[in-house]
Design an enzyme around this catalytic site. Structure first.
Site, mmCIF file in Angstrom:
data_model
loop_
_atom_site.group_PDB
_atom_site.id
_atom_site.type_symbol
_atom_site.label_atom_id
_atom_site.label_comp_id
_atom_site.label_asym_id
_atom_site.label_seq_id
_atom_site.Cartn_x
_atom_site.Cartn_y
_atom_site.Cartn_z
ATOM 1 N N ASP A 94 -31.523 73.526 27.572
ATOM 2 C CA ASP A 94 -32.348 72.352 27.292
ATOM 3 C C ASP A 94 -31.739 71.171 28.025
ATOM 4 O OD1 ASP A 94 -30.684 70.654 25.021
ATOM 5 O OD2 ASP A 94 -30.450 72.815 24.708
ATOM 6 N N ASP A 183 -37.741 67.911 17.829
ATOM 7 C CA ASP A 183 -36.294 67.797 17.639
ATOM 8 C C ASP A 183 -36.072 66.798 16.512
ATOM 9 O OD1 ASP A 183 -33.588 67.308 17.764
ATOM 10 O OD2 ASP A 183 -33.579 66.673 19.869
ATOM 11 N N GLU A 185 -33.255 65.665 13.795
ATOM 12 C CA GLU A 185 -31.827 65.793 13.496
ATOM 13 C C GLU A 185 -31.248 64.419 13.202
ATOM 14 O OE1 GLU A 185 -29.293 66.325 17.057
ATOM 15 O OE2 GLU A 185 -31.166 66.744 18.135
#
Length: 295
Positions: A94, A183, A185
């Site tokens: 990534d 994503d 987090e």
């Protein structure tokens, strides 16, 4: 014969000092002109933000520079490399603006077969390297997709899902494009749960996922870390039956998974791998990566 030392001999030193003072005065005047310092600072900030090296006065990274897993080592630590298993794993990477222009040919030669590229963050940032990274990975033969770094304190999940799809996060039925990734987090810019309650975070994630599916026809992948998921969603287990899991853990095994998932689809296992840093394992052979792309 005695040498005559008059004031004339000292004039060069006096003149030089005058010239130096005049130069310093001119420099000081230049720096006080409207926009001079601002332009210099803005140029530095643009360069730093594009490369992911920016920082603010309070020590926090510049908005837009967040990337997958940047909080993993700080919060969960780091162990050894993954253990060998009997399950076939397919290597992937990534990337974000942090890596700049990527050497995709070298990655392909090393055995990397899939890639995810950061497209957007919040409702305010687009990766300036997205074209080189997203198209470059595709052009060497990789299966690729895009990810969005969610910032739930900025706007609704639906708003950010639309921003993502409109700026590179869509999906096409070409067999080479993976579904988009949320994503979600640790917040690199402030409170780790973005000021949300656990139920509020779950509602925000659901809003994003529902909108993404309505726009693309695909269920988005969720990238997260188990410790963050427990803290910020209360270990909610309602997404596991639909949304593939991409787990972040830099250790010998994936460890405990969030509630609702019995197995991970992808595992980010290091941020210090060859060429680009962030390396991952897809839980299956290449044909399983292709199956996820096809939907």
């Amino acid at each position: 014969m005695p040498v005559h030392r008059s004031g004339t001999a000292r004039r060069p030193r006096t003149a030089a000092a005058g010239i130096l003072l005049s130069s310093l005065s001119a420099l000081a005047l230049l720096l006080t002109l409207p926009g001079a310092a601002t332009a210099t600072a803005a140029g530095t900030a643009r360069t730093a933000a594009a490369t992911g090296t920016a920082g603010s006065a309070d020590g926090k990274p510049e908005r837009g520079s967040a990337r997958m897993g940047m909080g993993v080592v700080e919060h969960d630590g780091q162990g050894g490399p993954p253990r060998d298993t009997r399950v076939t794993q397919t290597e992937g990477v990534d990337v974000s603006s942090h890596q700049g222009n990527v050497n995709w040919s070298s990655l392909w030669t090393s055995g990397v077969k899939w890639a995810y590229v950061k497209a957007t963050e919040g409702n305010y940032y687009k990766n300036p390297y997205f074209g080189q990274q997203y198209n470059g990975s595709y052009n060497v033969g990789m299966i690729r997709g895009a990810y969005h770094f969610g910032t739930p304190n900025d706007s609704r999940g639906a708003n950010q899902a639309n921003y993502f799809v409109d700026n590179g996060g869509g999906w096409s039925r070409d067999g080479r494009t993976l579904p988009g990734v949320l994503d979600i987090e640790w917040n690199p810019y402030g409170a780790q749960c973005y000021g949300k309650t656990q139920s509020g975070m779950v509602a925000w994630i659901r809003d994003f996922l529902t909108t993404y599916k309505a726009r693309t026809g695909r269920d988005a992948v969720i990238y997260t870390a188990t410790s963050w998921w427990k803290d910020c969603t209360g270990n909610y287990g309602g997404f596991g039956s639909v949304n593939p899991l991409w787990i972040a853990r830099y250790n010998t095994t994936v460890g405990e998974l969030p509630a609702g998932w019995g197995v991970q689809t992808m595992w980010q296992y290091t941020s210090t791998g060859p060429i680009v840093g962030d390396h991952n394992k897809f839980n299956g052979a290449l044909d399983r990566v292709q199956a996820l792309a096809r939907g």
